[in-house]
Every structure is written in C-alpha cells, then in structure tokens.
Design a protein around this motif. Structure first.
Motif, short mmCIF file in Angstrom:
data_model
loop_
_atom_site.label_atom_id
_atom_site.label_comp_id
_atom_site.label_asym_id
_atom_site.label_seq_id
_atom_site.Cartn_x
_atom_site.Cartn_y
_atom_site.Cartn_z
N VAL A 245 -2.20 -8.83 -4.61
CA VAL A 245 -3.22 -8.34 -3.69
C VAL A 245 -2.51 -7.76 -2.46
N ALA A 246 -2.99 -6.63 -1.98
CA ALA A 246 -2.28 -5.97 -0.88
C ALA A 246 -3.26 -5.22 0.02
N GLY A 247 -2.80 -4.92 1.21
CA GLY A 247 -3.69 -4.23 2.16
C GLY A 247 -2.96 -3.68 3.35
N LEU A 248 -3.52 -3.98 4.53
CA LEU A 248 -3.09 -3.38 5.78
C LEU A 248 -1.58 -3.51 6.03
N ARG A 249 -1.00 -2.42 6.48
CA ARG A 249 0.39 -2.39 6.95
C ARG A 249 1.38 -2.99 5.97
N GLY A 250 1.20 -2.70 4.70
CA GLY A 250 2.18 -3.10 3.69
C GLY A 250 2.20 -4.58 3.37
N ASN A 251 1.18 -5.30 3.84
CA ASN A 251 1.12 -6.74 3.51
C ASN A 251 0.69 -6.91 2.06
N ALA A 252 1.56 -7.57 1.27
CA ALA A 252 1.27 -7.74 -0.16
C ALA A 252 1.64 -9.16 -0.57
N PHE A 253 0.82 -9.70 -1.48
CA PHE A 253 1.02 -11.08 -1.92
C PHE A 253 0.92 -11.13 -3.44
N ILE A 254 1.67 -12.07 -4.01
CA ILE A 254 1.58 -12.28 -5.46
C ILE A 254 1.22 -13.74 -5.68
N ALA A 285 0.22 3.79 -1.27
CA ALA A 285 -0.05 3.48 0.12
C ALA A 285 -0.20 4.74 0.98
N ASN A 286 -0.55 4.51 2.24
CA ASN A 286 -0.67 5.60 3.20
C ASN A 286 0.69 6.27 3.44
N SER A 287 0.66 7.43 4.06
CA SER A 287 1.88 8.20 4.37
C SER A 287 2.70 8.50 3.13
N GLY A 288 2.05 8.52 1.96
CA GLY A 288 2.74 8.90 0.73
C GLY A 288 3.71 7.87 0.21
N VAL A 289 3.58 6.63 0.68
CA VAL A 289 4.52 5.60 0.25
C VAL A 289 4.09 5.02 -1.10
N ILE A 290 5.05 4.85 -2.00
CA ILE A 290 4.79 4.19 -3.29
C ILE A 290 5.76 3.01 -3.39
N PHE A 291 5.20 1.80 -3.38
CA PHE A 291 6.04 0.62 -3.56
C PHE A 291 6.11 0.31 -5.06
N SER A 292 7.28 -0.08 -5.52
CA SER A 292 7.40 -0.52 -6.92
C SER A 292 7.82 -1.98 -6.92
N ILE A 293 7.08 -2.80 -7.67
CA ILE A 293 7.44 -4.22 -7.78
C ILE A 293 7.97 -4.47 -9.18
N LYS A 294 9.20 -4.93 -9.25
CA LYS A 294 9.80 -5.22 -10.55
C LYS A 294 10.60 -6.51 -10.40
N ASN A 295 10.32 -7.49 -11.22
CA ASN A 295 10.96 -8.80 -11.15
C ASN A 295 10.93 -9.37 -9.74
N GLY A 296 9.80 -9.25 -9.07
CA GLY A 296 9.65 -9.83 -7.75
C GLY A 296 10.31 -9.06 -6.62
N GLU A 297 11.02 -7.97 -6.97
CA GLU A 297 11.68 -7.15 -5.95
C GLU A 297 10.82 -5.93 -5.63
N GLU B 120 -2.25 4.45 16.27
CA GLU B 120 -2.01 3.83 14.98
C GLU B 120 -2.91 2.62 14.83
N VAL B 121 -3.15 2.28 13.56
CA VAL B 121 -4.02 1.15 13.29
C VAL B 121 -3.16 -0.08 13.06
N VAL B 122 -3.48 -1.16 13.76
CA VAL B 122 -2.79 -2.43 13.54
C VAL B 122 -3.85 -3.49 13.22
#
Lengths: 334, 773
Positions: A245-254, A285-297, B120-122
């Motif tokens: 689950v993920a959301g604001l400002r790159g906060n993501a949880f497994i 994500a915003n600003s064109g960011v793509i996070f990849s999660i592989k083996n917890g990394e 910016e949004v925080v």
C-alpha cells in the motif's frame, strides 16, 4: 388579451426556470476533439481486446492492437477517475459529479448510469466482482454498490470507519433526525481512494492512513491499525499474498495480516498506482517517478519529461502509462 | 489653361530674384528644422489601434500588460546555471532592468521576482515559499535548494531554460510613463538595454540575449543609420550619370540640388509638423530624391533641347516650364493624392508614411518644376548647349535606340509585345495571388538571419519551451466570476478546444490553474484536477492565484486565457483566430464574453486583418487617383488606359517578385506597392503627354511616338537606368529590409521604364489603330 400575454409570459418564464435548473444537472456530452490523447489521464485498463483510458473533460480513448487511439462517445464532460472491465465488452467508468458510465461494446460508446453533481463529490474508483456485482467508491466515504450490472446503484455508509466516539451519537441521530443524519454523514468519513478485489479478499485504501479489508464481498469491513497518518492512493497484492500500500510523498508499506513494514524509497514522489508483475512490483508516482520493488528492495527511475503517472498496464514487455499529459509507453526489463 | 500658364510664366520669370530668394529662405528655415528631426519608433504606431482586437487590448493593457515585452535570456557559457557568478549576474540583470524607465515594474519577472514562488504538498497541507529563499547563499547547498524550488514551481521552460543553461528576465514596456506622462522613447530604451545591461553585465562566463519589439526597433534603427551611406552612394552615382548625360557640371547640379532641396523641405516640414522618421520608412527620402531627379532630368533635357535650337536660356527655360508643368504636375499630383489615400489605413506607421511621402512628392512640384527652370534661366546658353548637340556619341546611341523603340508601334511587333505582356501578367497574377499577409519567417524579417537579434531569437526559442508567440483571449464576465462554476467550466471547455487546434502549443487560464490548485488542496492527487462545484471551494482554489500571474484582475471579473503558439506564421494565426471566433460564439453568454485579443499574436492578428482589409481599398484609391488625374489632364479615356495598364501590369509583377523573395505583406511592405505606382506613373505621363497633342491632330502613332521619344525618351531611359543602378547597391545593406526594398525598387524603376517605352506604344496600336497610316 392582456391576460393571455401575462399568462403566456409567466408560462415562458416558468419554462425557462425549469430549463435552467434542469440545464444545471443535465450532463453534457464530451467534446470530440482532434487530440484527445493529450490531456490528463487518470486510469487505463486492458480489456483483452483493447486498451481503454479515461481522463479529463470526459475523455475516454481506446486503442486496438497497433491502431491509433480513438476517442469514444461519452455523455459527460466530468473528469473521469477510474475504469474497469469484466470481459472484453462490458465495462464501467466513474468520476467527478459522482458520475458512473457503462459500455457494452468494448469502450466505443458509453451511457450514463449515475450523475449526481449536487453531491459535489467525485467517485475515485470503480471495481466489479462479476458482471452484475460492483462497487464505486470516492470522496468522503462515498460508497455505491450495484447488483444489476451497474443499472442501479445503492448508497451505503460504511459505519465501521466512524470514530468510536461518534458511533453512539450517529445512531441516536439516525433515529431522531434522518435528515440531520444524512447531513452529518455526508462528509464525516475519509476519502476512499482505491478499492481492490482479489480472489478471496477486498481491500480499501484511503485518506488518513485508511487501510481496510473485507472477507465477505464488502458486507463488513475491518480497519487495519493505523501505521501512517497521510493518504494512501493505491493498494495491490503481490503474487506471494503480501499487500503493498502506498501514497503521499513516496510512503509505501508491505504487509501480510497485521504485520506491516515500511518500504525504503529514495524519492518523495506521491504514489498513485501499484502494478504487480511476476517478480517485480511497480509503483507509479508523481513527477514521472517509477519505483520498482524486487525482493524487498526499492529502486526508482524517472520519466524524462517529469509528467506525473496516474496509472498503467503491463502490455507484453512494456508499461503503458496514463500520465498528466497523455499516454506514454516505456520498456520494462525483467 | 494656356492663358493661365502664360500668366504663371509671366509672374514667375519676371520676378526671378524674388522666387529664388523665397526658395533660399524657405530652404534655410526648413533645413534648420530638418536638423532637429529624429528617428522615432513606437510600438503603438505599428498596430491598428481602432481594430476591434486592439480596443480590447488597450482596455486591458494596464492590468495585464501589453504586447510590448522584452525578454532577456541570461545564459551560462558552460551550459549550467547553478554557480555563483551566474546568479550574481542574473540578479544584476533583473535589478538593472527593473530600474530602466519605461519598464512596468510590477511585471518584471524572473526567478528573482517576489512573485516567483513554489508550492508543494506535504502531509499536513501546503508548503511553499519564494524560489530564491530570503537567506539564499550561492553555495552548493543553497543552489541545490534553488534547483529543487525551480522544479517544484514548474518554471522550467519558462523562467529557466529546459536544459538549465539559461534563465529568463522578462518585462513589459509602458507606452506612456505614468509618472512623467512622457512617451516612451523606444530607441533610447533599446540603447539603454545595450549600455546598461548587455555591455556591463556580460562576462566571460555569462552571455546575454535580448529580444522584443524595442530591441528589434533599436537594431533596425542602427542599421538604418547605415542607410545614409547608401543614399550618399546612390546620389553620387546619379550625379556622375547625369553629368555624362548632359556633359555640363552646372546643369548636372540643377536636378541633383533641386531634388536634394525637396528632401530638405520634406524633412523640415515633417519636423515642423512634429513627426519623426521611422526606421522602417527611412527609404522615403530617397524615393523623393529619385522622383525629383526623374522630373529634374526631364526639365534640363527640355531646356537643353530648346537651347540647342538656338534660343536663349531664359526663353528655353520659360518654354520648358510651360511644356512640362502640366505633365510633371499631373504626375506628381497623382503621386501625392495616391500617397494621401494611404491615410485611409488605420495604422499609425502607414499614416505617417502617407504624410511623409505625399509631402515629399508635393514639394517636388515647387523645387523641380519651378525652381529648376528659374535657376536654369540664369545660366549662359553655352553651358547648356551641349545636351542637344547632334555631334555627341550618346546622341547616336539614343537615335538608334529610338528607332528600335518606334518599331513597337508596328502592328506585328506590338502583338508580340502584347502577347508577352499578357503572359507575364498572367504569371504575375497567379503568383501574386500567393502573396501572404504577415511575417513569413521567425524572428525579425527586417534583419538578416545572422543578425544578433535573430540569433538571440533562435537561441531563446531553442532553449525554452515557450516562445514569445503568445495570444491572449480576454474573458470578460462579472465581479467574482471566478467563483461561478458555470463561468469557470466555460473557460475550461474553451481552453480545451483551443488546446486541440494545430499550432497551439499549450494554454493556461485561471480555470486550469484553479483545477491544479484544487488537486493541490487534495494532497496533490491529480484525480481532483477539476473545478469544484460549490463557490466556497472555488474561492479557495482561485484565491491562491495572484493578480501578478496575469490570469485575473482584482475582482476576477476579467480573466485572460493565455495561449502559447508554435509560431507566428500568418496562416497559423489565421486558422486559430477563425476557430476562436467560433468557440467564442458557442461558449459565450450574455454575462461571459470571450474577446479577442491581446499578446503579440493578438496584435499580429489585428495587423494582418487590417493589412488584408486595406490592400484592396488602397489599390483602388491609388489607381483611382491616377486614373482621375489622367482623365482630367488628357481628356481621353484611351490615353488613360495607355498610362494605367502598363502600370498595373508592372505592380502585379512586383507583387509576384515579393512572393518570390518571400516577403510577406506587412505594415512595412504594404506601402511599397503604392509607392511603386508613384514611381511608375511619371514615365508614362511624360511620354504620352508629348504624344497627345500630335495624336489629336491626327498624326500617326509611330510618328507621334518618334517625336515623343526625341523630345523626352532619352530622359526617361536615362532616369530609369540611373535610379535602378543606384538602388541596386542596397543589396549590400546591413538591413534585410533594405536589401529587399533595393531589389523591389530596382525592379520597379527598370520595369516601369520598360513598360512606358515598350508596352505603352504597343497598347497604343490597339487604341489609336485608326491613325495608323
């Protein structure tokens, strides 16, 4: 004579008044434009036969195999926020003005099933269990359910998410003052940003760190203990039955069960959508960011143009992305 | 008429000393005035102020800035702006520009401007601040903060180059200084840009690139000063040619000096009337000189011929005055009236040109048709005699040319000439149809492509995402209209339609910004990038947008939609404007009007429309004047046709030439078509007026034409060739505009001359066929 004129003018005025008020709530069809693919797109899905994306100005576009994107005929101009299909031809989309649309021809033409601008709430996600049973969720705990393929929708109030202190007060109010109850419950719940239906489970992610699951097709909901105070925009299940689950400002949880662990991300971009592949999970994500999660990394890369990515689908070896300025496609290596 | 002429001759030639004294005194006075004349360029002069678009433009100019902007791109020579020296220079440029008089200070914009902020949004709401923090230190850390802020503020491509190699400082200029109430001196402003910004602030590490109307006008004015040299060259060349023609230094001096006096009078009169010379119409004095020489040579030619017949110089001068006052006067009068009709075009610079040119041509009537023969009458006959001397070699040459030319009155030869002319005309007509209105090239078409101004333009359009090709549609609604969902939805829809037009890059409006702000209020979730339905949320979404953004006025009753276009080619503008008009009809209501236009493209659209509307009436007026005066003076429809037809064919061909040279029809090139008519009409009138009397007596065309050639032909040939060669040197000018005009004028001098001596008699064979025997 004079009486007639007066009567006629009163009639016309009355007619105008009616026309005006109905004018405000009657949906207007989306404009057919030269470059429909250049606007904000919020969701994209693969029907099996075609890709269908929805977005701003009531724009829905579809694309079969190697053909060009084509604009569909859509009866609303509201910003659409989600699209889902059950089978190649039957699909639903929802968006602002609590509008819900349905297609039975694979996305070419759409009809309005619900349009409630006076609610002043957007629908933010729509999902179906099968071609009959579906849900549309959105702002301030908006929750609609259908059992007839989206022809009619029932509003529900998910009372499990009400703060314990308020439960008793609301129950009293419901009995004594039904109108007051409606008003009170209209904006009390957090936004429901994402609904996920898996084989044996349903997840809901939303504002103020809301994560909940339902094991009885949405009849009852169990909230997770709070582990983050910001908003979640997406939730998905990995192949090994963990949820991300993920959301604001790159906060993501497994997590799995009540065991939740934060993922270390190297960027603070807000995650809008999570896509699960065989071994890799992508967070768009915003600003064109793509996070990849592989083996917890977690690793990340960024689109050159920096356009925020709202959603995406895996197609062969590439990701087709719905971004704030149109559809983009990138290769993903495995 | 004859009696009046005799009376006039009597008055003038009996009081020669008085006449000459009058001319000397007037010349001294106007000469003094002429020294005070200044180059004068102003932005508003170039725009059709009464055009509907421009009324909207002027109405909102104060609030939203006009189209007269200056863009200064400060570039790091190593391609990365994040270093201390760069930021020092950028700040210096911003501050310097702020203090130059004429700049609309609140609208000076760059990342150093107080309005340059990021949001910016925080987790707990918004965070934001100025792009350059108050405690900014140009250290590595400070610079990296600024870099992040620039990205958050989404100004890359606008205030900062897409590749971070440059940063932009922009300003709007005010036509009238609100404090001093003085008119902006565009050229002085352009000077200041060089002396106070580019020269002192440019370093080994930082380069400075400036574009905008004021800079362009300044550069053109600088180039135009070089024009004086070319004038001198052309005058010197003309002098030598006239001397070779008449073999008399004194006689040579007459047409040159008298034409020069005409220019002095013209300049003096302009200065007295409070006008300046615009850089773009700087060639008008030369045209006056050229037309003056053309008439002057006719005069000395006539006098010389008479003296050769053995009469005294005074009698010769009187006779020539009498013979040439009518044709010369008619030619000059039709020029004057023709130029005056340009006044009907409601663009300042064209009106100025109308006054400049018609004044100049009118004074030639006095200087070259009156002063010149009076002066000549003082000369001793011996000085003049040689011009008509049968023994000179040039005489033989002219004689053989004359015999060749007379052949054009032969029916067969005439048919061939007419056929060729018809073909040329058909070709010209087909080509001139492709004449396009507006600028056909990027940058400043008046300057060479490798001029610094154009190089700077290319650099800026290359490194930034947006250009200066901006069109603004002004939405006029009611107070607090930005809190009305319907109004904002209409703006949004209107913008969406525009964004889908070809050659539109992007667009921005308060509506689109409010939608983005609404998403911002909802944690930056783009699924909320829509207009809230209720007023309270709309207030929230729009109240963050400041009036300095140029997207709304104080009570948001006026909201411009800013449209960025890919280029300013005439056809792109045309298409977008047509579509916008249709959208405005569909989305507009009684309360909400979408009005054209502001921004540089808005001004261009209005100008292009005015030019295109003016084109046909202008031609009708100019030709109308010529036709009317020909009819009055010749009292013959046939003669009028014989003069006007070649003229029309030549000006059609000149337009075809403009198409070939890729010169678009603009405020600066439109008058050239009218001026061309003025240059051309002289030749035909001189030749035909000499023939008319004889034709009326029933003399065959060929004989009448031979006599006309003997009397005036050599002067016509001579002037055409001399002036053509003179202007052809302009090809070496530093101004592209002058190069183009040089080519056009060379063409007009030569081909009009050919039209008068070849086509006119050929047409005559059709018109006076009954006399051919």
């Amino acid at each position: 004579m004079i009486k007639k004129v007066v009567a006629a003018s009163i009639l016309t005025m009355a007619h105008l008044a009616v026309a005006e008020s109905s004018d405000q709530i009657a949906p207007q069809s989306a404009l057919m434009v030269a470059h429909p693919e250049q606007t904000l797109f919020t969701d994209i899905t693969d029907t099996g036969k075609a890709l269908v994306a929805v977005g701003k100005h009531g724009t829905i576009i579809y694309k079969k195999a190697e053909q060009k994107w084509t604009q569909a005929s859509v009866p609303v101009q509201s910003l659409l926020t989600a699209v889902t299909f059950k089978g190649n031809d039957i699909g639903w989309a929802c968006g602002h003005d609590a509008s819900i649309l349905k297609t039975t021809d694979g996305g070419k033409t759409w009809t309005v099933k619900q349009y409630l601008p006076q609610l002043e709430k957007p629908c933010l996600d729509i999902e179906f269990v099968n071609q009959q049973h579906g849900f549309a969720v959105g702002a301030y705990g908006m929750f609609f359910e259908t059992f007839d393929g989206g022809e009619s929708w029932n509003k529900r109030f998910i009372s499990e998410f009400v703060h314990p202190d308020d439960v008793e007060y609301l129950n009293d109010l419901k009995e004594q003052d039904p109108a007051g109850y409606e008003q009170e419950t209209a904006f009390i719940l957090p936004h429901f940003n994402r609904l996920l239906i898996t084989d044996d489970n349903m997840y809901l992610a939303g504002e103020m760190g809301l994560v909940a699951q339902s094991e009885d097709l949405g009849k009852t909901w169990q909230k997770f203990d709070s582990f983050y105070r910001g908003s979640f925009f997406s939730i998905n299940e990995t192949k090994d039955n963990h949820f991300v689950v993920a959301g604001l400002r790159g906060n993501a949880f497994i997590g799995s069960g009540q065991q939740v662990q934060q993922l270390k991300t190297d960027k603070t971009a807000t995650v809008n959508n999570i896509i699960v592949d065989d071994s890799t999970t992508y967070m768009l994500a915003n600003s064109g960011v793509i996070f990849s999660i592989k083996n917890g990394e977690v690793t990340s890369k960024q689109l050159k143009n920096g356009h925020s990515i709202l959603s995406g689908v895996l197609k062969n070896k590439s990701l087709v992305l719905a971004t704030e300025q149109g559809i983009a496609e990138i290769e993903v290596g495995n | 008429m004859q009696a009046f002429l005799n009376q006039l001759v009597y008055v003038i030639f009996r009081h020669r000393i008085t006449v000459v004294t009058f001319f000397i005194l007037t010349t001294l006075f106007l000469g003094y005035k002429a020294t005070q004349i200044q180059l004068d360029a102003s932005f508003n002069k170039n725009i059709p102020l009464n055009h509907d678009y421009m009324k909207v433009y002027l109405e909102h100019e104060k609030q939203f800035g006009g189209a007269n902007s200056i863009l200064i791109s400060v570039c790091d020579r190593d391609g990365d702006i994040f270093n201390e020296p760069f930021f020092t220079q950028l700040k210096a440029v911003h501050d310097q520009l702020y203090f130059i008089p004429g700049v609309n200070r609140p609208l000076v914009n760059s990342i150093f401007a107080p309005s340059a902020r990021f949001v910016e949004v925080v987790e707990d709401g918004f965070a934001g601040g100025p792009i350059i923090p108050a405690n900014f230190q140009p250290t590595e850390k400070g610079l990296s903060v600024v870099k992040q802020n620039i990205e958050k503020a989404k100004v890359v491509g606008r205030m900062v180059a897409s590749d971070y190699s440059c940063a932009m400082v922009t300003a709007q200029l005010m036509e009238i200084d609100p404090q001093t109430q003085e008119k902006l001196d565009t050229l002085a402003f352009a000077q200041k840009l060089e002396s106070e910004i580019r020269a002192p602030l440019r370093t080994d590490k930082v380069s400075i690139h400036i574009i905008g109307f004021a800079k362009m006008a300044g550069d053109i004015a600088d180039g135009a000063k070089g024009v004086v040299l070319f004038f001198a060259l052309a005058i010197a060349f003309t002098f030598i040619m006239v001397w070779m023609f008449c073999k008399s230094f004194k006689l040579t001096l007459l047409p040159i000096a008298c034409s020069f006096i005409a220019v002095i009078w013209q300049m003096g009169l302009l200065s007295t009337l409070g006008f300046g010379v615009d850089p773009m119409s700087i060639l008008v004095p030369f045209l006056v000189f050229a037309i003056g020489v053309s008439h002057g040579v006719q005069m000395i030619n006539a006098i010389g011929k008479k003296v050769a017949e053995g009469v005294s110089s005074k009698v010769a001068a009187e006779a020539s005055f009498k013979a040439l006052l009518i044709p010369g006067g008619i030619a000059l009068l039709s020029d004057t009236v023709g130029f005056l009709t340009l006044l009907a075009i409601d663009i300042g610079i064209i009106r100025e040109l109308a006054i400049t040119a018609s004044l100049g041509v009118a004074v030639i009537i006095f200087t070259n048709l009156v002063l010149l023969p009076v002066m000549a009458s003082f000369f001793e006959s011996a000085n003049i005699k040689r011009i008509g001397d049968g023994k000179s070699t040039s005489h033989d040459v002219f004689e053989s040319i004359r015999e060749t030319l007379v052949k054009t009155t032969d029916k067969k030869v005439a048919r061939v000439i007419l056929l060729i002319s018809a073909l040329l005309f058909a070709f010209g007509y087909w080509q001139s149809d492709k004449m396009r209105i507006g600028d056909l090239h990027a940058g400043a078409p008046a300057l060479h492509e490798d001029a610094r101004y154009n190089q700077d333009t290319f650099l800026i359009s290359d490194r930034y995402a947006i250009s200066s090709d901006i069109l603004k549609v002004i939405v006029e609604a009611f107070p607090a209209a930005c809190t009305d969902h319907d109004t904002m939805a209409r703006i949004s829809r209107f913008q969406w339609r525009i964004e889908n037009l070809p050659s539109v890059q992007s667009a921005v409006s308060l509506s689109s910004v409010a939608q983005a702000v609404n998403a911002g209020y909802n944690e930056g979730n783009l699924k909320w990038q829509a207009l809230p339905r209720n007023s309270a949320s709309l207030v929230q979404a729009t109240s963050r947008v400041e009036t300095s953004s140029g997207l709304l006025n104080g009570d948001c009753s006026v909201m411009p939609i800013i449209i960025f276009m890919e280029d300013h080619k005439a056809e792109s503008i045309d298409h977008v404007i047509t579509q916008i008009k249709a959208f405005a009809q569909e989305e507009g209501t009684d309360d909400v009007a979408f009005r054209l236009a502001s921004g540089p493209i808005g001004v261009m659209a209005a100008t292009n429309e005015s030019v295109s509307q003016a084109q046909v009436p202008m031609m009708i007026y100019v030709y109308g004047a010529v036709i009317l005066l020909c009819l009055v003076s010749f009292r013959s429809v046939r003669a009028t046709i014989a003069v006007v037809l070649p003229l029309y064919i030549v000006s059609t061909l000149a337009q075809a030439l403009m198409v070939q040279l890729e010169i678009g029809l603009t405020v600066s090139t439109l008058p050239v078509i009218a001026l061309g008519v003025g240059i051309g009409v002289d030749y035909g009138i001189y030749i035909l007026s000499s023939m008319m009397g004889q034709l009326k007596q029933g003399m065959p065309l060929s004989a009448a034409y031979r006599n006309a050639l003997a009397e005036r032909g050599s002067a016509v040939l001579f002037t055409g060739i001399t002036l053509a060669i003179g202007v052809s040197t302009w090809i070496f000018s530093a101004l592209k505009f002058q190069v183009d005009m040089g080519i056009l004028l060379t063409f007009m001098f030569l081909v009009n001359m050919l039209g008068a001596v070849l086509l006119l008699p050929a047409i005559g064979t059709l018109l006076w066929s009954d006399q051919k025997k």
